[in-house]
Design a protein around this motif. Structure first.
Motif, PDB file in Angstrom:
ATOM      1  N   THR A  31       0.822  -1.209   0.000  1.00  0.00           N
ATOM      2  CA  THR A  31       0.000   0.000   0.000  1.00  0.00           C
ATOM      3  C   THR A  31       0.857   1.259   0.000  1.00  0.00           C
ATOM      4  N   ALA A  32       1.941   1.251   0.767  1.00  0.00           N
ATOM      5  CA  ALA A  32       2.842   2.415   0.776  1.00  0.00           C
ATOM      6  C   ALA A  32       3.439   2.630  -0.615  1.00  0.00           C
ATOM      7  N   GLY A  33       3.783   1.556  -1.288  1.00  0.00           N
ATOM      8  CA  GLY A  33       4.307   1.667  -2.643  1.00  0.00           C
ATOM      9  C   GLY A  33       3.281   2.185  -3.625  1.00  0.00           C
ATOM     10  N   VAL A  34       2.054   1.700  -3.499  1.00  0.00           N
ATOM     11  CA  VAL A  34       0.975   2.171  -4.382  1.00  0.00           C
ATOM     12  C   VAL A  34       0.701   3.651  -4.141  1.00  0.00           C
ATOM     13  N   LEU A  35       0.636   4.054  -2.880  1.00  0.00           N
ATOM     14  CA  LEU A  35       0.401   5.471  -2.578  1.00  0.00           C
ATOM     15  C   LEU A  35       1.478   6.349  -3.193  1.00  0.00           C
ATOM     16  N   PHE A  36       2.719   5.934  -3.038  1.00  0.00           N
ATOM     17  CA  PHE A  36       3.805   6.723  -3.617  1.00  0.00           C
ATOM     18  C   PHE A  36       3.682   6.759  -5.140  1.00  0.00           C
ATOM     19  N   GLY A  37       3.328   5.620  -5.725  1.00  0.00           N
ATOM     20  CA  GLY A  37       3.155   5.555  -7.166  1.00  0.00           C
ATOM     21  C   GLY A  37       2.004   6.406  -7.685  1.00  0.00           C
ATOM     22  N   VAL A  38       0.983   6.598  -6.858  1.00  0.00           N
ATOM     23  CA  VAL A  38      -0.151   7.443  -7.251  1.00  0.00           C
ATOM     24  C   VAL A  38       0.210   8.920  -7.109  1.00  0.00           C
ATOM     25  N   VAL A  39       0.890   9.277  -6.041  1.00  0.00           N
ATOM     26  CA  VAL A  39       1.171  10.683  -5.760  1.00  0.00           C
ATOM     27  C   VAL A  39       2.328  11.221  -6.606  1.00  0.00           C
ATOM     28  N   ALA A  40       3.396  10.462  -6.748  1.00  0.00           N
ATOM     29  CA  ALA A  40       4.611  10.964  -7.405  1.00  0.00           C
ATOM     30  C   ALA A  40       4.359  11.512  -8.814  1.00  0.00           C
ATOM     31  N   PRO A  41       3.654  10.818  -9.679  1.00  0.00           N
ATOM     32  CA  PRO A  41       3.477  11.366 -11.022  1.00  0.00           C
ATOM     33  C   PRO A  41       2.578  12.604 -11.072  1.00  0.00           C
ATOM     34  N   ARG A  42       1.778  12.813 -10.059  1.00  0.00           N
ATOM     35  CA  ARG A  42       0.840  13.934 -10.055  1.00  0.00           C
ATOM     36  C   ARG A  42       1.429  15.212  -9.470  1.00  0.00           C
ATOM     37  N   VAL A  43       2.639  15.114  -8.943  1.00  0.00           N
ATOM     38  CA  VAL A  43       3.222  16.273  -8.264  1.00  0.00           C
ATOM     39  C   VAL A  43       4.510  16.676  -8.968  1.00  0.00           C
ATOM     40  N   SER A  44       4.601  17.925  -9.239  1.00  0.00           N
ATOM     41  CA  SER A  44       5.825  18.468  -9.812  1.00  0.00           C
ATOM     42  C   SER A  44       6.189  19.714  -9.022  1.00  0.00           C
ATOM     43  N   LEU A  45       7.371  19.725  -8.460  1.00  0.00           N
ATOM     44  CA  LEU A  45       7.814  20.878  -7.682  1.00  0.00           C
ATOM     45  C   LEU A  45       8.473  21.941  -8.560  1.00  0.00           C
ATOM     46  N   LEU A  46       8.853  21.586  -9.775  1.00  0.00           N
ATOM     47  CA  LEU A  46       9.594  22.526 -10.623  1.00  0.00           C
ATOM     48  C   LEU A  46       8.821  23.793 -10.984  1.00  0.00           C
ATOM     49  N   PRO A  47       7.535  23.723 -11.381  1.00  0.00           N
ATOM     50  CA  PRO A  47       6.866  24.964 -11.762  1.00  0.00           C
ATOM     51  C   PRO A  47       6.396  25.803 -10.573  1.00  0.00           C
ATOM     52  N   MET A  48       6.708  25.365  -9.339  1.00  0.00           N
ATOM     53  CA  MET A  48       6.240  26.122  -8.180  1.00  0.00           C
ATOM     54  C   MET A  48       6.925  27.486  -8.107  1.00  0.00           C
ATOM     55  N   THR A  49       6.147  28.478  -7.722  1.00  0.00           N
ATOM     56  CA  THR A  49       6.713  29.820  -7.565  1.00  0.00           C
ATOM     57  C   THR A  49       7.284  30.012  -6.168  1.00  0.00           C
ATOM     58  N   TRP A  50       6.855  29.199  -5.216  1.00  0.00           N
ATOM     59  CA  TRP A  50       7.279  29.270  -3.822  1.00  0.00           C
ATOM     60  C   TRP A  50       6.888  30.587  -3.157  1.00  0.00           C
ATOM     61  N   THR A  51       6.110  31.385  -3.855  1.00  0.00           N
ATOM     62  CA  THR A  51       5.630  32.623  -3.236  1.00  0.00           C
ATOM     63  C   THR A  51       4.126  32.581  -3.060  1.00  0.00           C
ATOM     64  N   SER A  52       3.465  31.708  -3.785  1.00  0.00           N
ATOM     65  CA  SER A  52       2.011  31.640  -3.648  1.00  0.00           C
ATOM     66  C   SER A  52       1.652  30.669  -2.530  1.00  0.00           C
TER      67      SER A  52
END
Length: 160
Positions: A31-52
């Motif tokens: 389950t921990a592996g599945v959760l990581f597999g579901v979340v990881a592709p949906r999150v990208s930190l690169l386009p974050m502005t870090w100000t919003s």
């Protein structure tokens, strides 16, 4: 019920609890592996502005998720790790028995009294019980971390 039958019954029961803990730990690992597999592709930190505010919130949620998921994985692995104990002179503990040939083992078992066999199996049952207890503690910690990870996984996906 004679002492030998009683000890055999308790040994079987205690072994079952060890297997149950291993099964639950395997569920947590998957389950921990599945959760990581579901979340990881949906999150990208690169386009974050870090100000919003939403970007910072999403980053905090992601960090908490990763920590909780890693803790679930860590504790589940700790539960399934081999924890066989036993002394070299034991006739029932895996490390000692694995080193003997069948004829030698039969000779050793038949050379001790019934009371001595019951005592050795009783000692082994206590060791198995301690292993099962450690495994269940690890599994409970893994399940708690998995619950936190699941909550934050949903939060990360929703905050996207």
């Amino acid at each position: 019920m004679n002492p030998t039958e009683f000890v055999r019954h308790v040994h079987s029961y205690t072994s079952d609890y060890t297997r149950f803990a291993d099964t639950k730990a395997g569920f947590v690992l998957a389950t921990a592996g599945v959760l990581f597999g579901v979340v990881a592709p949906r999150v990208s930190l690169l386009p974050m502005t870090w100000t919003s505010g939403p970007d910072v919130l999403r980053a905090v949620l992601l960090v908490i998720f990763v920590i909780a998921d890693a803790l679930a994985f860590y504790h589940a692995v700790g539960a399934v790790r081999a924890t066989v104990m036993g002394s070299a002179h034991s006739l029932v503990a895996f490390p000692a028995v694995a080193l003997l040939s069948p004829p030698n083992y039969a000779v050793l078992v038949s050379s001790i009294s019934e009371d001595a066999r019951v005592e050795q199996v009783s000692t082994h049952i206590i060791e198995l019980g301690q292993i099962a207890l450690r495994k269940y503690r690890q599994v409970n910690q893994a399940l708690t971390a998995l619950e936190v990870a699941a909550f934050y996984a949903a939060s990360v996906v929703i905050a996207r």
